[in-house]
Design an enzyme around this catalytic site. Sequence first.
Site, mmCIF file in Angstrom:
data_model
loop_
_atom_site.group_PDB
_atom_site.id
_atom_site.type_symbol
_atom_site.label_atom_id
_atom_site.label_comp_id
_atom_site.label_asym_id
_atom_site.label_seq_id
_atom_site.Cartn_x
_atom_site.Cartn_y
_atom_site.Cartn_z
ATOM 1 N N GLY A 45 5.473 -1.047 -1.587
ATOM 2 C CA GLY A 45 6.668 -0.417 -1.025
ATOM 3 C C GLY A 45 7.056 0.854 -1.763
ATOM 4 C CB CYS A 46 7.429 1.602 -5.353
ATOM 5 S SG CYS A 46 8.717 0.375 -5.641
ATOM 6 C CB THR A 47 2.633 3.180 -3.326
ATOM 7 O OG1 THR A 47 2.449 2.658 -4.651
ATOM 8 C CG2 THR A 47 1.566 4.210 -3.036
#
Length: 149
Positions: A45-47
């Site tokens: 998700g952060c990527t």
Amino acid sequence: MTTLKIGDKAPGFEAKDQYGKTINLNDFKGKKVVLFFYPKASTPGCTAEACNLRDNYHSFQNKGYEIIGVSADSEKRQLNFSNKQELPYSLLADEDKAVIMAYGVWGPKKFMGKEYDGIHRTTFVIGEDGKIEDVITKVKTKEHSAQIL
């Protein structure tokens, strides 16, 4: 989670980025800042969120925005994330959680039935005057730029 709202003065901060350079909110006076908090570098998700902002970076710059990412990861982990994803903006290594706490994005979370404390994915749009123009708590990681621009 956060008690900060539109119109509030953005809390000042000073922290090191992925290159060990000290970043201070005052360095951006007169510019708009997208300050996005994410749970952990190099997770799916952060990527997706970081890459969506990267892919629209020129649009942000054309509209006068600077982008700063913040997580509790180490400088080394932030640098690896930045290099691997070719991120053109600063990632703050807020290991002591000073910035995270100042913005009120740390707290209880649930994942797969387990409760734990962590960073709530939140983005603050800060105006040239240092006041918060928007608080995005329901971040769409793959379409985050569209939520801001």
